[in-house]
Design an enzyme around this catalytic site. Structure first.
Site, PDB file in Angstrom:
ATOM      1  N   TYR A   1     -32.546 -22.394 -13.096  1.00 38.13           N
ATOM      2  CA  TYR A   1     -33.281 -22.166 -14.003  1.00 38.13           C
ATOM      3  C   TYR A   1     -33.719 -23.483 -15.170  1.00 38.13           C
ATOM      4  O   TYR A   1     -34.832 -23.340 -16.054  1.00 38.13           O
ATOM      5  CB  TYR A   1     -33.375 -20.711 -14.618  1.00 38.13           C
ATOM      6  CG  TYR A   1     -33.122 -19.653 -13.771  1.00 38.13           C
ATOM      7  CD1 TYR A   1     -33.521 -19.843 -12.150  1.00 38.13           C
ATOM      8  CD2 TYR A   1     -32.511 -18.172 -13.586  1.00 38.13           C
ATOM      9  CE1 TYR A   1     -33.459 -19.263 -11.559  1.00 38.13           C
ATOM     10  CE2 TYR A   1     -31.971 -17.565 -12.979  1.00 38.13           C
ATOM     11  CZ  TYR A   1     -32.785 -17.429 -11.701  1.00 38.13           C
ATOM     12  OH  TYR A   1     -32.711 -17.229 -11.016  1.00 38.13           O
TER      13      TYR A   1
ATOM     14  N   ASP B   1     -34.810  -9.100 -14.923  1.00 34.48           N
ATOM     15  CA  ASP B   1     -34.470  -9.902 -14.726  1.00 34.48           C
ATOM     16  C   ASP B   1     -34.726 -11.060 -15.495  1.00 34.48           C
ATOM     17  O   ASP B   1     -35.373 -10.377 -17.005  1.00 34.48           O
ATOM     18  CB  ASP B   1     -35.254 -10.786 -13.112  1.00 34.48           C
ATOM     19  CG  ASP B   1     -33.883 -11.715 -12.316  1.00 34.48           C
ATOM     20  OD1 ASP B   1     -33.625 -12.424 -12.381  1.00 34.48           O
ATOM     21  OD2 ASP B   1     -34.098 -11.362 -11.492  1.00 34.48           O
TER      22      ASP B   1
ATOM     23  N   GLY C   1     -35.087  -9.317 -19.681  1.00 37.86           N
ATOM     24  CA  GLY C   1     -34.042  -9.492 -20.480  1.00 37.86           C
ATOM     25  C   GLY C   1     -32.327  -9.953 -19.590  1.00 37.86           C
ATOM     26  O   GLY C   1     -32.307 -10.789 -18.287  1.00 37.86           O
ATOM     27  N   ASP C   2     -31.756 -10.116 -20.355  1.00 40.99           N
ATOM     28  CA  ASP C   2     -29.865 -10.036 -19.422  1.00 40.99           C
ATOM     29  C   ASP C   2     -29.461  -8.633 -19.245  1.00 40.99           C
ATOM     30  O   ASP C   2     -28.988  -8.670 -20.271  1.00 40.99           O
ATOM     31  CB  ASP C   2     -28.949 -11.152 -20.849  1.00 40.99           C
ATOM     32  CG  ASP C   2     -27.653 -11.035 -20.348  1.00 40.99           C
ATOM     33  OD1 ASP C   2     -27.343 -11.224 -18.952  1.00 40.99           O
ATOM     34  OD2 ASP C   2     -27.996 -13.147 -20.308  1.00 40.99           O
ATOM     35  N   PHE C   3     -29.122  -8.697 -18.309  1.00 41.58           N
ATOM     36  CA  PHE C   3     -27.666  -7.183 -17.502  1.00 41.58           C
ATOM     37  C   PHE C   3     -27.305  -7.408 -18.912  1.00 41.58           C
ATOM     38  O   PHE C   3     -26.019  -6.081 -18.041  1.00 41.58           O
ATOM     39  CB  PHE C   3     -28.455  -7.008 -16.636  1.00 41.58           C
ATOM     40  CG  PHE C   3     -27.816  -7.944 -15.561  1.00 41.58           C
ATOM     41  CD1 PHE C   3     -27.240  -8.537 -15.296  1.00 41.58           C
ATOM     42  CD2 PHE C   3     -28.572  -7.643 -14.177  1.00 41.58           C
ATOM     43  CE1 PHE C   3     -25.894  -9.536 -14.271  1.00 41.58           C
ATOM     44  CE2 PHE C   3     -28.157  -8.754 -13.361  1.00 41.58           C
ATOM     45  CZ  PHE C   3     -27.106  -9.632 -13.258  1.00 41.58           C
TER      46      PHE C   3
ATOM     47  N   HIS D   1     -22.013  -9.151  -5.992  1.00 41.30           N
ATOM     48  CA  HIS D   1     -21.196 -10.412  -4.831  1.00 41.30           C
ATOM     49  C   HIS D   1     -21.413 -11.529  -6.170  1.00 41.30           C
ATOM     50  O   HIS D   1     -20.368 -12.359  -5.028  1.00 41.30           O
ATOM     51  CB  HIS D   1     -21.605 -11.017  -3.423  1.00 41.30           C
ATOM     52  CG  HIS D   1     -22.880 -11.554  -3.478  1.00 41.30           C
ATOM     53  ND1 HIS D   1     -23.756 -10.955  -2.957  1.00 41.30           N
ATOM     54  CD2 HIS D   1     -23.493 -12.345  -3.822  1.00 41.30           C
ATOM     55  CE1 HIS D   1     -25.230 -11.887  -2.718  1.00 41.30           C
ATOM     56  NE2 HIS D   1     -24.624 -13.061  -3.427  1.00 41.30           N
ATOM     57  N   ASP D   2     -21.802 -11.961  -6.826  1.00 42.78           N
ATOM     58  CA  ASP D   2     -22.103 -13.019  -7.183  1.00 42.78           C
ATOM     59  C   ASP D   2     -21.203 -12.952  -9.239  1.00 42.78           C
ATOM     60  O   ASP D   2     -20.620 -14.501  -9.003  1.00 42.78           O
ATOM     61  CB  ASP D   2     -23.426 -12.849  -7.593  1.00 42.78           C
ATOM     62  CG  ASP D   2     -24.325 -13.888  -7.126  1.00 42.78           C
ATOM     63  OD1 ASP D   2     -23.696 -14.934  -6.698  1.00 42.78           O
ATOM     64  OD2 ASP D   2     -25.824 -13.618  -7.170  1.00 42.78           O
TER      65      ASP D   2
HETATM   66  N1  SAM Z   1     -31.262  -9.244  -6.235  1.00 41.35           N
HETATM   67  C1  SAM Z   1     -32.870  -9.798  -5.223  1.00 41.35           C
HETATM   68  C2  SAM Z   1     -32.703  -9.918  -3.692  1.00 41.35           C
HETATM   69  O1  SAM Z   1     -31.630  -9.107  -3.197  1.00 41.35           O
HETATM   70  O2  SAM Z   1     -32.838 -10.922  -3.755  1.00 41.35           O
HETATM   71  C3  SAM Z   1     -32.052 -12.033  -6.194  1.00 41.35           C
HETATM   72  C4  SAM Z   1     -30.337 -11.587  -5.861  1.00 41.35           C
HETATM   73  S1  SAM Z   1     -30.001 -13.208  -6.325  1.00 41.35           S
HETATM   74  C5  SAM Z   1     -28.423 -13.562  -6.171  1.00 41.35           C
HETATM   75  C6  SAM Z   1     -29.720 -12.602  -8.015  1.00 41.35           C
HETATM   76  C7  SAM Z   1     -30.428 -12.486  -9.120  1.00 41.35           C
HETATM   77  O3  SAM Z   1     -30.322 -12.064 -10.853  1.00 41.35           O
HETATM   78  C8  SAM Z   1     -31.646 -13.298  -9.090  1.00 41.35           C
HETATM   79  O4  SAM Z   1     -32.759 -13.137  -9.428  1.00 41.35           O
HETATM   80  C9  SAM Z   1     -31.061 -13.747 -10.579  1.00 41.35           C
HETATM   81  O5  SAM Z   1     -31.921 -14.232 -11.832  1.00 41.35           O
HETATM   82  C10 SAM Z   1     -30.639 -12.764 -11.645  1.00 41.35           C
HETATM   83  N2  SAM Z   1     -29.586 -11.934 -12.939  1.00 41.35           N
HETATM   84  C11 SAM Z   1     -28.729 -13.483 -13.011  1.00 41.35           C
HETATM   85  N3  SAM Z   1     -27.906 -13.012 -14.093  1.00 41.35           N
HETATM   86  C12 SAM Z   1     -29.018 -12.129 -14.670  1.00 41.35           C
HETATM   87  C13 SAM Z   1     -28.590 -11.576 -16.043  1.00 41.35           C
HETATM   88  N4  SAM Z   1     -27.547 -12.180 -17.083  1.00 41.35           N
HETATM   89  N5  SAM Z   1     -29.601 -10.880 -15.673  1.00 41.35           N
HETATM   90  C14 SAM Z   1     -30.682 -10.283 -15.190  1.00 41.35           C
HETATM   91  N6  SAM Z   1     -31.061 -10.862 -14.366  1.00 41.35           N
HETATM   92  C15 SAM Z   1     -29.671 -11.879 -13.726  1.00 41.35           C
END
Ligand code: SAM
Length: 343
Positions: free
Chosen positions: A142, A205, A231-233, A251-252
């Site tokens: 980003y 997100d 927001g930040d989850f 998975h991330d």
């Molecule tokens: N859920 C969507 C999908 O299945 O296509 C997007 C998956 S993508 C791999 C992970 C998503 O998590 C991204 O949109 C990213 O911006 C969001 N994300 C990552 N860290 C985050 C955080 N700390 N708070 C909120 N969202 C977050």
């Protein structure tokens, strides 16, 4: 002694050449050749080359490669898109994979070029591929509008393609509100409100993502609106909902981060509330499906899990009745419920 054709190691030969085929698809997509051919009759190589601004001899070779791979039709009159190219390869096709293909070329290809280092060192190769160290996968995507748009388009293409399977893997009609955490462009959210017209869906997100979602909204909206909250989850309060969704999020992240996120969701869930996880679920041997196993080679700090591992993980955070639906599509679905404390 020569090998007869039936004894040739065809799988190995195919894999040896796989990178050429992938790159032919990537470059044809990047040059927007499938867009150029959309809704047109057969076009000659020379005219395609002139249209997209490439050499005639190079374009002809690329077009023949695409025809050979079944991506284009070739007749004496020239080249044309087949149905699959129109649907999946044009950048505005209904289920366009263009975004993910460009992400594969621009982001995954340089990372996988360094796979040998990734395996030796056991870590993501951002610094080698892009010259910078990333402590957070997403901060890295980003930092520039261009990379962000590319990443979101990539997520959108897969999410849009799989949304119906995820939305209908279980009957979710009992829920009144859902919150898709890390819901990105809202592709799954828009599908959910279409399938369940009484469901109010919030996409949560990062602010950078939410600021960019209007680009991905469906052009014709016959459904209830979707709400976007930034927001930040890991740090911020999460919106209230009966159903939380984590699609391609678990998975991330490494276990410590998952601990923070699942503890938070579990604490917010009232008895009877549920969590829907969408991921590609591995078999118990963890070698299938290969799409998930190969994704692991990116060496993020997270990992892919099997059915029993998802069950164990979710039960650890107070979720019960864990049901797993292998959809046969790219994403499977796991539904679990917050334990009723009075039980
Ligand atoms: N859920 C969507 C999908 O299945 O296509 C997007 C998956 S993508 C791999 C992970 C998503 O998590 C991204 O949109 C990213 O911006 C969001 N994300 C990552 N860290 C985050 C955080 N700390 N708070 C909120 N969202 C977050």
């Amino acid at each position: 002694v020569s090998q007869s054709a039936s004894k040739l190691p065809s799988k190995i030969l195919e894999l040896m050449d796989g990178f050429r085929a992938s790159k032919a698809l990537f470059v044809a997509s990047k040059l927007k050749i499938f867009d150029h051919l959309k809704d047109k009759g057969p076009i000659k190589a020379v005219d395609i080359a002139n249209g997209v601004g490439t050499s005639v001899c190079g374009t002809e070779r690329l077009l023949d490669a695409c025809a050979s791979l079944g991506l284009l039709e070739k007749t004496p009159q020239g080249y044309s898109n087949n149905d699959s190219a129109n649907t999946y390869l044009t950048s505005d096709g209904k289920y366009s994979l263009h975004g993910y293909i460009i992400h594969s070329n621009d982001h995954l290809w340089p990372l996988f070029t360094n796979l040998e280092y990734a395996v030796k060192e056991g870590s993501r190769q951002n610094h080698r591929a892009f010259g910078k160290k990333a402590d957070d996968l997403f901060k890295d995507y980003y930092h520039s509008q261009e990379v962000k748009q590319r990443f979101m388009a990539a997520m959108h293409s897969i999410a849009h393609l799989t949304a119906r399977d995820v939305a209908t893997a279980f009957d979710l009609s009992q829920f009144k509100s859902a919150c898709d955490l890390g819901g990105c462009t809202g592709a799954l959210a828009y599908e959910l409100v279409q399938v369940y017209p009484n469901l109010k869906v919030t996409v949560f997100d990062l602010p950078e993502v939410i600021a960019n979602t209007s680009f991905f909204q469906p052009s014709e909206q016959h459904t209830a609106p979707v709400t976007f909250v930034s927001g930040d989850f890991f740090k911020d309060d999460l919106p209230e909902a009966d159903l939380y969704i984590l699609s391609r999020v678990l998975h991330d992240w490494p276990d410590e981060k998952i601990h923070v996120l699942l503890s938070k969701i579990s604490a917010l869930c009232k008895p009877g509330s549920a969590l829907l996880v969408a991921e590609t679920v591995l078999d118990e041997q963890k070698i299938h499906p290969s799409v998930a196993v190969l994704q692991s080679l990116s060496m993020t700090e997270g990992k892919q899990r099997s059915s029993s591992e998802y069950k164990q993980l979710l039960e650890k955070y107070g979720f019960t009745d864990v049901q797993i639906k292998i959809t046969g599509s790219l994403l499977d679905a796991v539904l679990c419920f917050k334990k009723n404390l009075s039980l």
